[in-house]
Design an enzyme around this catalytic site. Sequence first.
Site, PDB file in Angstrom:
ATOM      1  N   HIS A  34       0.504  -1.229   0.456  1.00  0.00           N
ATOM      2  CA  HIS A  34       0.063   0.141  -0.194  1.00  0.00           C
ATOM      3  C   HIS A  34       1.223   1.014  -0.135  1.00  0.00           C
ATOM      4  CE1 HIS A  34      -2.809   2.369   1.669  1.00  0.00           C
ATOM      5  NE2 HIS A  34      -4.082   2.033   1.048  1.00  0.00           N
TER       6      HIS A  34
ATOM      7  N   GLU B 217      -8.308  -5.081  -1.289  1.00  0.00           N
ATOM      8  CA  GLU B 217      -8.821  -5.147  -1.474  1.00  0.00           C
ATOM      9  C   GLU B 217      -8.226  -6.713  -2.207  1.00  0.00           C
ATOM     10  OE1 GLU B 217      -6.057  -3.039  -2.674  1.00  0.00           O
ATOM     11  OE2 GLU B 217      -7.273  -1.089  -3.406  1.00  0.00           O
TER      12      GLU B 217
END
Length: 387
Positions: A273, A326
Amino acid sequence: MPETGPQQAAVDVPRGLAGVVVTETAIGDVRGREGFYHYREYSAIDLARSRGFEDVWHLMFHGTLPDAEQSAAFAARVAALRHLPDEVAGALPLIARASSAAGPLAGLRTALSLYGSATGLRPLYDTDPERRAEDALAACAVVPTILTALHRIGLGQEPLAPRDDLGHAANYLYTLTGREPAPDHARAIEQYLVATVDHGFNPSTFAARVIASTGADLAACLVGGVGAFSGPLHGGAPARALDTLDAIGTVDRIDPWIRERVLAGERIMGFGHAVYRTEDPRSRMLRGLAQGFGGPLVDFAVQVEQRVEAILAELKPGRELHTNVEFYAGVVMEQCGLPRAMFTPTFAVARVVGWSANILEQATDSKIIRPGARYVGPPPPQPVPAV
């Protein structure tokens, strides 16, 4: 009007504006090193566990959590706004055909532009805060209706009218599948939606705010947000993360499959991320939801997560690479019966509320966002060659 000159020197910043503070916000923040993010003064994960989507929507727009009476009134108000204008509903078959290869999220861009025209949305610059808030509420309410209608039309099915008696998440699932969802599925999707309403100055939020700073209308701002969001490196990853599980297939293939791709410099979708340097709190919550449902897919996903993190730690020492939202978002949505083509659109159902809250906040600032760029092309001025 030039933004740099003798009175304002250019300032070099990191690539991608990493770590650069561009404005102040009262909406929320992400503390990447702590693995924590919040909406207003509340932990986003605590909200996802304890509150409904409409309550968090109220918080984002009005700055406060509603009491029971306010909550019911706000939910009823949202439900009444879900129905599409005739001009938009009538155009959806054409939009669905034109965007069939790209999917409902691409169609949403076109439908939102039409919605803005059909409802007479005026520039933010020309409207007062109350009008902007009303416009934003209505636009957010119709986004799920647009997305599910485009999906159903693409399958050769009739779109379904929204049901005012269902909450936002349950109604979304109903208009998508044609079945009233099981309560645990509706609640799981609602928790996912709450957890993904906002997440700091991510690319789509920033894009929407840049457009808002020009004084453009709300639809233009939202279309810009959707465009940024559609990229595989941003909102377009949940289905790709699940595709990774399919590609690996079996437990014995995890290590060789991952090693081959990491050594080739490929990205493992669903891991890493831009902000978090620890476990993504959204991923932790969604893992718990997935494990609550159980089943072979969840067991396999947990095994893949463990091995990927171990291999990344070995091959990329010093890099804190963990699952992001996700990875388990795809697992939860699969368990709740959502088709993969609707994974990213479902993410957008939540994020449109966050975009709108940011648009409304940005509209109170009269300063246009206008950064500079360093020119690195051939030195000017050069003589223009004759033909």
